[in-house]
Design an enzyme around this catalytic site. Structure first.
Site, mmCIF file in Angstrom:
data_model
loop_
_atom_site.group_PDB
_atom_site.id
_atom_site.type_symbol
_atom_site.label_atom_id
_atom_site.label_comp_id
_atom_site.label_asym_id
_atom_site.label_seq_id
_atom_site.Cartn_x
_atom_site.Cartn_y
_atom_site.Cartn_z
ATOM 1 N N TYR A 5 2.134 8.899 17.929
ATOM 2 C CA TYR A 5 2.685 8.816 16.572
ATOM 3 C C TYR A 5 4.028 9.542 16.492
ATOM 4 O O TYR A 5 5.011 9.014 15.968
ATOM 5 C CB TYR A 5 1.671 9.409 15.594
ATOM 6 N N THR A 64 -1.972 8.730 0.250
ATOM 7 C CA THR A 64 -1.970 7.267 0.359
ATOM 8 C C THR A 64 -3.241 6.859 1.102
ATOM 9 O O THR A 64 -3.930 7.711 1.675
ATOM 10 C CB THR A 64 -0.764 6.787 1.194
ATOM 11 N N PHE A 111 1.490 12.835 2.177
ATOM 12 C CA PHE A 111 1.422 12.092 0.910
ATOM 13 C C PHE A 111 0.047 11.470 0.721
ATOM 14 O O PHE A 111 -0.568 11.017 1.690
ATOM 15 C CB PHE A 111 2.519 10.998 0.874
ATOM 16 N N CYS A 122 8.586 0.617 5.406
ATOM 17 C CA CYS A 122 7.472 1.561 5.231
ATOM 18 C C CYS A 122 6.263 1.204 6.100
ATOM 19 O O CYS A 122 5.348 2.016 6.230
ATOM 20 C CB CYS A 122 7.015 1.587 3.773
ATOM 21 N N SER A 151 8.513 10.561 9.863
ATOM 22 C CA SER A 151 7.466 11.517 9.482
ATOM 23 C C SER A 151 7.923 12.888 9.960
ATOM 24 O O SER A 151 8.705 12.991 10.919
ATOM 25 C CB SER A 151 6.155 11.168 10.202
ATOM 26 N N LYS A 192 7.825 7.996 15.707
ATOM 27 C CA LYS A 192 8.633 8.436 14.561
ATOM 28 C C LYS A 192 9.928 9.109 15.015
ATOM 29 O O LYS A 192 10.963 8.993 14.368
ATOM 30 C CB LYS A 192 7.805 9.374 13.670
ATOM 31 N N SER A 222 0.829 -1.213 0.000
ATOM 32 C CA SER A 222 0.000 0.000 0.000
ATOM 33 C C SER A 222 0.863 1.262 0.000
ATOM 34 O O SER A 222 2.015 1.235 0.447
ATOM 35 C CB SER A 222 -0.881 -0.015 1.255
ATOM 36 N N VAL A 233 5.372 -6.949 11.146
ATOM 37 C CA VAL A 233 6.753 -6.519 11.425
ATOM 38 C C VAL A 233 7.142 -6.665 12.896
ATOM 39 O O VAL A 233 8.325 -6.644 13.224
ATOM 40 C CB VAL A 233 7.027 -5.066 10.950
ATOM 41 N N ASP A 283 3.951 -7.559 4.029
ATOM 42 C CA ASP A 283 2.827 -6.825 4.613
ATOM 43 C C ASP A 283 1.943 -7.807 5.372
ATOM 44 O O ASP A 283 2.164 -9.030 5.301
ATOM 45 C CB ASP A 283 2.020 -6.085 3.525
#
Ligand SMILES: NC(=O)C1=CN([C@@H]2O[C@H](COP(=O)(O)OP(=O)(O)OC[C@H]3O[C@@H](n4cnc5c(N)ncnc54)[C@H](O)[C@@H]3O)[C@@H](O)[C@H]2O)C=CC1
Ligand SMILES: C[C@]12CC(=O)[C@H]3[C@@H](CCC4=CC(=O)CC[C@@]43C)[C@@H]1CC[C@@H]2C(=O)C=O
Length: 255
Positions: free
Chosen positions: A162, A197, A195, A85, A149, A166, A14, A59, A35
């Protein structure tokens, strides 16, 4: 351009990971798309032909990652580049003063578990395989590319979990590069701005429009292919190491 190169891309079914897998295969590389089993990773790999394979991976799991590395060896015989990613977003204030409710610790833990510990988990297991490569003329054996990020630097309201996850990825970039300098394995992190996505498309279009307006230039969301272009450039440039590169159209996120 990447003939012979074998890359493992987490979150490869993705968004930014998928665009990266597509570009690497287009440039002659071979890719292991890692994934979650619930994703369309199998279809993505199929659409890329015999130079791509899907490995179902969480992961955060040692067993899953080891299995993916075995698939990499069986199918392509080596590993040159790891591109991390895989990631999840979460948004919640530390305390809801109206409802007298603290941040749900499970959400904080899961965000750190996937974005930071998951990234480290894949790196610690994959670099053993990269380290088996014969060094090139420069002494290089391979490269690890992570995704942080801009929230690592200018986290917004609700992004404590978050941003912390990061910032952890940014923080480990230099020590990891130093850890593996003698083996000729580089570590570079990309800190994307905004971005377009599936992760971003959770937001309603008016919210996306207002985010776009906050980007000085180009005043739009980034295309995933533009992220992939930076991955390509990092792989090609051996002097890039131990650094985090912002890819954000000079965006500085507001509170
Ligand atoms: N889209 C954006 O504007 C930005 C994205 N990022 C980061 O870029 C990375 C890629 O995000 P997008 O492509 O936008 O999102 P996305 O949601 O399209 O892709 C993320 C992928 O990670 C996978 N994933 C999630 N948890 C996983 C796990 N435990 N194990 C394996 N795979 C897992 C998902 O299944 C998905 O395929 C993420 O780390 C995200 O935090 C950073 C800044 C901006
Ligand atoms: C993480 C990021 C900024 C956000 O917080 C949003 C996220 C897309 C999904 C979201 C939906 C919401 O309803 C709340 C906000 C958010 C979690 C965005 C994707 C990329 C943004 C980012 O990383 C910026 O640096």
């Amino acid at each position: 351009m990447f003939k012979g190169l074998v890359a493992l891309v987490t979150g490869g079914s993705s968004g930014l990971g998928k665009a990266t897998a597509e570009l690497l295969v287009k440039q002659g590389g071979r890719v292991v798309i890692c994934d979650l089993p619930s994703t369309k990773g199998q279809n993505t790999a199929k659409s890329l032909g015999e130079n791509a394979v899907f490995a179902p991976v969480d992961v955060t799991s040692e067993d899953d990652v080891k299995e993916a590395l075995q698939i990499t060896l069986d199918k392509f015989g080596r590993l040159d580049a790891l591109i991390n990613c895989a990631g999840v977003a979460s948004a919640s204030r530390v305390y809801n003063f109206k409802k007298e409710q603290p941040f749900d610790l499970n959400i904080f833990q899961n965000t750190i578990q996937v974005n930071l510990i998951g990234t480290f988990n894949v790196i610690r297991l994959a670099v053993g395989l990269i380290g088996k490569n014969a060094p090139d003329a420069d002494g290089q054996r391979g490269v690890v590319i992570n995704t942080a990020s801009v929230a690592a630097f200018d986290g917004q309201i609700g992004q404590a979990a978050y941003s912390a996850s990061k910032a952890g990825v940014v923080g480990m970039t230099l020590p990891l590069a130093r850890d593996m300098a003698k083996q000729g394995i580089r570590v570079v992190t990309i800190a994307p701005g905004l971005f377009r996505t599936p992760m971003m498309e959770q937001l309603p279009e008016p919210a996306i429009k207002s985010l776009e307006a906050s980007v000085p230039f180009p005043s739009r969301l980034g295309h995933p292919q533009e992220f992939a272009l930076l991955v390509q450039s990092i792989i090609q440039n051996p002097m890039l190491n131990g650094e985090t590169i912002r890819l954000d159209g000079s965006l500085r996120m507001q509170p």
